[in-house]
Scaffold this motif. Structure first.
Motif, PDB file in Angstrom:
ATOM      1  N   ALA A 174       0.829  -1.206   0.000  1.00  0.00           N
ATOM      2  CA  ALA A 174       0.000   0.000   0.000  1.00  0.00           C
ATOM      3  C   ALA A 174       0.867   1.260   0.000  1.00  0.00           C
ATOM      4  O   ALA A 174       0.546   2.261  -0.661  1.00  0.00           O
ATOM      5  CB  ALA A 174      -0.927  -0.008   1.206  1.00  0.00           C
ATOM      6  N   HIS A 175       1.965   1.202   0.756  1.00  0.00           N
ATOM      7  CA  HIS A 175       2.861   2.365   0.798  1.00  0.00           C
ATOM      8  C   HIS A 175       3.473   2.637  -0.576  1.00  0.00           C
ATOM      9  O   HIS A 175       3.580   3.794  -1.019  1.00  0.00           O
ATOM     10  CB  HIS A 175       3.962   2.125   1.825  1.00  0.00           C
ATOM     11  N   GLU A 176       3.849   1.547  -1.277  1.00  0.00           N
ATOM     12  CA  GLU A 176       4.445   1.708  -2.602  1.00  0.00           C
ATOM     13  C   GLU A 176       3.433   2.274  -3.590  1.00  0.00           C
ATOM     14  O   GLU A 176       3.810   2.981  -4.546  1.00  0.00           O
ATOM     15  CB  GLU A 176       4.993   0.370  -3.100  1.00  0.00           C
ATOM     16  N   LEU A 177       2.161   1.978  -3.420  1.00  0.00           N
ATOM     17  CA  LEU A 177       1.144   2.509  -4.324  1.00  0.00           C
ATOM     18  C   LEU A 177       1.018   4.023  -4.195  1.00  0.00           C
ATOM     19  O   LEU A 177       0.539   4.696  -5.113  1.00  0.00           O
ATOM     20  CB  LEU A 177      -0.217   1.857  -4.031  1.00  0.00           C
ATOM     21  N   GLY A 178       1.435   4.547  -3.054  1.00  0.00           N
ATOM     22  CA  GLY A 178       1.336   5.989  -2.857  1.00  0.00           C
ATOM     23  C   GLY A 178       2.249   6.771  -3.780  1.00  0.00           C
ATOM     24  O   GLY A 178       1.932   7.912  -4.160  1.00  0.00           O
ATOM     25  N   ASN A 179       3.391   6.201  -4.178  1.00  0.00           N
ATOM     26  CA  ASN A 179       4.340   6.922  -5.047  1.00  0.00           C
ATOM     27  C   ASN A 179       3.755   7.238  -6.419  1.00  0.00           C
ATOM     28  O   ASN A 179       3.805   8.400  -6.863  1.00  0.00           O
ATOM     29  CB  ASN A 179       5.632   6.117  -5.175  1.00  0.00           C
ATOM     30  N   PRO A 180       3.181   6.229  -7.145  1.00  0.00           N
ATOM     31  CA  PRO A 180       2.572   6.597  -8.444  1.00  0.00           C
ATOM     32  C   PRO A 180       1.385   7.518  -8.294  1.00  0.00           C
ATOM     33  O   PRO A 180       1.121   8.347  -9.182  1.00  0.00           O
ATOM     34  CB  PRO A 180       2.164   5.247  -9.039  1.00  0.00           C
ATOM     35  N   LEU A 181       0.647   7.444  -7.206  1.00  0.00           N
ATOM     36  CA  LEU A 181      -0.476   8.358  -7.001  1.00  0.00           C
ATOM     37  C   LEU A 181       0.025   9.787  -6.834  1.00  0.00           C
ATOM     38  O   LEU A 181      -0.585  10.736  -7.349  1.00  0.00           O
ATOM     39  CB  LEU A 181      -1.293   7.928  -5.772  1.00  0.00           C
ATOM     40  N   ASN A 182       1.132   9.947  -6.125  1.00  0.00           N
ATOM     41  CA  ASN A 182       1.712  11.291  -5.985  1.00  0.00           C
ATOM     42  C   ASN A 182       2.147  11.826  -7.351  1.00  0.00           C
ATOM     43  O   ASN A 182       1.965  13.019  -7.657  1.00  0.00           O
ATOM     44  CB  ASN A 182       2.908  11.247  -5.034  1.00  0.00           C
ATOM     45  N   SER A 183       2.728  10.940  -8.161  1.00  0.00           N
ATOM     46  CA  SER A 183       3.144  11.362  -9.494  1.00  0.00           C
ATOM     47  C   SER A 183       1.941  11.771 -10.343  1.00  0.00           C
ATOM     48  O   SER A 183       1.980  12.793 -11.061  1.00  0.00           O
ATOM     49  CB  SER A 183       3.910  10.225 -10.173  1.00  0.00           C
ATOM     50  N   LEU A 184       0.863  11.000 -10.258  1.00  0.00           N
ATOM     51  CA  LEU A 184      -0.355  11.335 -10.986  1.00  0.00           C
ATOM     52  C   LEU A 184      -0.899  12.689 -10.555  1.00  0.00           C
ATOM     53  O   LEU A 184      -1.346  13.499 -11.383  1.00  0.00           O
ATOM     54  CB  LEU A 184      -1.409  10.248 -10.771  1.00  0.00           C
ATOM     55  N   THR A 185      -0.881  12.941  -9.259  1.00  0.00           N
ATOM     56  CA  THR A 185      -1.390  14.213  -8.733  1.00  0.00           C
ATOM     57  C   THR A 185      -0.603  15.390  -9.303  1.00  0.00           C
ATOM     58  O   THR A 185      -1.176  16.418  -9.721  1.00  0.00           O
ATOM     59  CB  THR A 185      -1.301  14.220  -7.189  1.00  0.00           C
ATOM     60  N   ILE A 186       0.727  15.242  -9.341  1.00  0.00           N
ATOM     61  CA  ILE A 186       1.568  16.329  -9.860  1.00  0.00           C
ATOM     62  C   ILE A 186       1.271  16.582 -11.337  1.00  0.00           C
ATOM     63  O   ILE A 186       1.119  17.742 -11.789  1.00  0.00           O
ATOM     64  CB  ILE A 186       3.058  15.978  -9.661  1.00  0.00           C
ATOM     65  N   GLU A 216     -10.453  13.757  -8.540  1.00  0.00           N
ATOM     66  CA  GLU A 216     -11.278  13.228  -7.451  1.00  0.00           C
ATOM     67  C   GLU A 216     -11.003  11.743  -7.215  1.00  0.00           C
ATOM     68  O   GLU A 216     -10.956  11.280  -6.074  1.00  0.00           O
ATOM     69  CB  GLU A 216     -12.759  13.454  -7.770  1.00  0.00           C
ATOM     70  N   GLU A 217     -10.822  10.987  -8.314  1.00  0.00           N
ATOM     71  CA  GLU A 217     -10.557   9.560  -8.178  1.00  0.00           C
ATOM     72  C   GLU A 217      -9.186   9.312  -7.541  1.00  0.00           C
ATOM     73  O   GLU A 217      -9.020   8.408  -6.719  1.00  0.00           O
ATOM     74  CB  GLU A 217     -10.635   8.870  -9.541  1.00  0.00           C
ATOM     75  N   VAL A 218      -8.203  10.120  -7.906  1.00  0.00           N
ATOM     76  CA  VAL A 218      -6.887   9.996  -7.289  1.00  0.00           C
ATOM     77  C   VAL A 218      -6.969  10.297  -5.798  1.00  0.00           C
ATOM     78  O   VAL A 218      -6.367   9.603  -4.968  1.00  0.00           O
ATOM     79  CB  VAL A 218      -5.873  10.929  -7.989  1.00  0.00           C
ATOM     80  N   GLN A 219      -7.717  11.343  -5.457  1.00  0.00           N
ATOM     81  CA  GLN A 219      -7.894  11.677  -4.039  1.00  0.00           C
ATOM     82  C   GLN A 219      -8.607  10.544  -3.300  1.00  0.00           C
ATOM     83  O   GLN A 219      -8.273  10.228  -2.152  1.00  0.00           O
ATOM     84  CB  GLN A 219      -8.675  12.984  -3.908  1.00  0.00           C
ATOM     85  N   ARG A 220      -9.587   9.941  -3.987  1.00  0.00           N
ATOM     86  CA  ARG A 220     -10.312   8.840  -3.344  1.00  0.00           C
ATOM     87  C   ARG A 220      -9.391   7.642  -3.108  1.00  0.00           C
ATOM     88  O   ARG A 220      -9.401   7.036  -2.039  1.00  0.00           O
ATOM     89  CB  ARG A 220     -11.493   8.424  -4.217  1.00  0.00           C
ATOM     90  N   LEU A 221      -8.562   7.312  -4.123  1.00  0.00           N
ATOM     91  CA  LEU A 221      -7.618   6.210  -3.964  1.00  0.00           C
ATOM     92  C   LEU A 221      -6.607   6.514  -2.860  1.00  0.00           C
ATOM     93  O   LEU A 221      -6.250   5.633  -2.071  1.00  0.00           O
ATOM     94  CB  LEU A 221      -6.886   5.957  -5.284  1.00  0.00           C
ATOM     95  N   ILE A 224      -8.317   5.894   0.361  1.00  0.00           N
ATOM     96  CA  ILE A 224      -8.466   4.466   0.636  1.00  0.00           C
ATOM     97  C   ILE A 224      -7.164   3.875   1.154  1.00  0.00           C
ATOM     98  O   ILE A 224      -7.138   3.119   2.137  1.00  0.00           O
ATOM     99  CB  ILE A 224      -8.930   3.727  -0.640  1.00  0.00           C
ATOM    100  N   ILE A 225      -6.052   4.219   0.493  1.00  0.00           N
ATOM    101  CA  ILE A 225      -4.751   3.695   0.932  1.00  0.00           C
ATOM    102  C   ILE A 225      -4.408   4.198   2.321  1.00  0.00           C
ATOM    103  O   ILE A 225      -3.914   3.444   3.178  1.00  0.00           O
ATOM    104  CB  ILE A 225      -3.657   4.097  -0.080  1.00  0.00           C
ATOM    105  N   ARG A 226      -4.679   5.486   2.581  1.00  0.00           N
ATOM    106  CA  ARG A 226      -4.368   6.047   3.897  1.00  0.00           C
ATOM    107  C   ARG A 226      -5.164   5.330   4.988  1.00  0.00           C
ATOM    108  O   ARG A 226      -4.607   4.944   6.026  1.00  0.00           O
ATOM    109  CB  ARG A 226      -4.670   7.544   3.901  1.00  0.00           C
ATOM    110  N   HIS A 227      -6.465   5.150   4.752  1.00  0.00           N
ATOM    111  CA  HIS A 227      -7.281   4.465   5.752  1.00  0.00           C
ATOM    112  C   HIS A 227      -6.908   2.992   5.869  1.00  0.00           C
ATOM    113  O   HIS A 227      -6.973   2.401   6.950  1.00  0.00           O
ATOM    114  CB  HIS A 227      -8.765   4.607   5.399  1.00  0.00           C
TER     115      HIS A 227
END
Length: 393
Positions: A174-186, A216-221, A224-227
């Motif tokens: 789950a922690h590793e999934l956060g890296n591509p999500l951060n990239s998507l956000t940027i 919105e979907e990135v924020q939702r994902l 989900i990962i944070r929770h």
């Protein structure tokens, strides 16, 4: 000294035919006292003790043996042990062989699961004694020990270790999934800035709407990962007085749109007067979310999720009943195992997390299901004001 005492008794018994009535009466009283002493000693033991013959007929049983086998009074006397515990004779049969080497064999020990008067595991330890030459005179001492608690403790420790390793692995993923999500956000932010420089048009508005949905979907994902990380990290719950009805209402409000889109009706009867419990609100939200999410995915449009509550002097219960497809008996026994799932897209961690959180709260979860009918999940929480009841004698 005990040795001298028995040697003296042996001498007396050796000339039994020469004793007069007075000495014979004294001898009988002495034997009765010694028998009573040994009976008291045997009945004080927590282990069960049986004496059987080669046929398996029970000649003696102490109080613990009656309790462990589930028969009281004189119900064991004369009974055949092999009939009371089917399979025991085949397991310990080598000790019963009628040959000269039987007495030289090491004691035999086997464990059996008994269902009456309650499920438990007993260890049977059999030792031969008595004359070795005549089979009719040989006897066997069978010692019974209740090892139910030891086996459960060992099983629980193995389960906890396995659960801990799985949770650590899941947390890393789950922690590793956060890296591509951060990239998507940027990159979505960069696209939004460039979009602002484009002249307004129908196409620009369409791209802007798609961009908004993506963000919105990135924020939702990310949420989900944070929770998810908060839920699976093995941390002790931050217990405080909690109203389960309020926590459940928050979760259902969050899922309201998802239930509506799937055509699932939710019917909750959980009064605000439900007795409070000591709970961690965030962890309890995760429990309720996992259970309602499972129910949602198990139902077709038109299904219904019913939530009920009740309480007694010791506990508060929440019952989640869905009208889904139900669970196969084979799968039901493995629901709380990590990575076991009946869904093609499931990860098999949801109910394991539910079980861990409930255990940390001093409660437990139970699942009942019938194929084609539905599933009921019952959560039992200890009341904050749990009463201690004294039972009459």
């Amino acid at each position: 000294m005990p040795g001298k005492k028995h040697t003296s008794l042996d001498r007396v018994l050796g000339r039994l035919d020469t004793l007069d009535s007075v000495n014979l009466a004294n001898l009988v009283q002495r034997l009765a006292r010694e028998r009573a002493l040994f009976e008291t000693i045997f009945n004080t033991l927590q282990e069960g003790i049986l004496v059987i013959g080669v046929s398996g007929a029970i000649e003696y049983a102490n109080d613990a043996a009656h309790r462990l086998i589930g028969l009281g009074g004189d119900e064991l006397a004369g009974r055949t042990l092999w009939r009371l515990v089917p399979g025991l004779k085949a397991s310990l049969g080598r000790q019963m062989d009628d040959d000269a080497t039987a007495g030289a064999r090491p004691p035999a020990a086997r464990e059996f699961d008994l269902a009456y008067p309650e499920p438990r595991t007993l260890r049977f330890y059999m030792v031969p004694f008595g004359a070795q030459g005549a089979a009719a005179e040989r006897r066997f001492a069978v010692i019974l020990t209740d090892v139910t608690h030891d086996k459960r403790t060992t099983g629980q420790r193995i389960e906890d270790e396995r659960t801990s390793s799985v949770l650590l692995l899941a947390a890393g993923v789950a922690h590793e999934l956060g890296n591509p999500l951060n990239s998507l956000t940027i990159h979505l932010q960069l696209i939004a800035r460039k979009l602002k420089k484009i002249k307004p048009s129908a196409d620009a508005d369409s791209v802007g709407e798609s961009l908004r949905v993506c963000r919105e979907e990135v924020q939702r994902l990310d949420g989900i990962i944070r929770h998810f990380l908060e839920a699976i990290r093995p941390r002790r719950p931050d217990l405080a007085e909690t109203n389960l009805t309020e926590v459940l209402a928050e979760v259902l409000r969050f899922q309201r749109r998802e239930f509506s889109n799937r055509g699932i009706a939710v019917e909750a009867e959980t009064p605000v007067t439900l007795p409070p419990v000591m709970g961690d609100r965030d962890q309890l939200k995760q429990v309720f979310f996992n259970i309602t999410k499972n129910a949602l995915e198990a139902m077709q449009p038109g299904g219904k999720l019913k939530i009920r509550s009740r309480s007694d002097d010791d506990s508060v219960y929440l019952l989640f009943g869905d009208s889904g497809s139900g669970i196969k008996p084979d799968d039901l026994a493995r629901l709380f195992q990590p990575y076991h799932t009946t869904k093609s897209s499931g990860h098999g961690l949801g109910l394991m997390i539910v079980q861990r959180i409930m255990r940390d709260h001093g409660g437990h979860a139970e699942v009942e299901s019938k194929e084609g009918v539905g599933t009921v999940v019952t959560l039992q929480f200890p009341r904050k004001d749990r009463r201690v009841r004294l039972l009459g004698s």
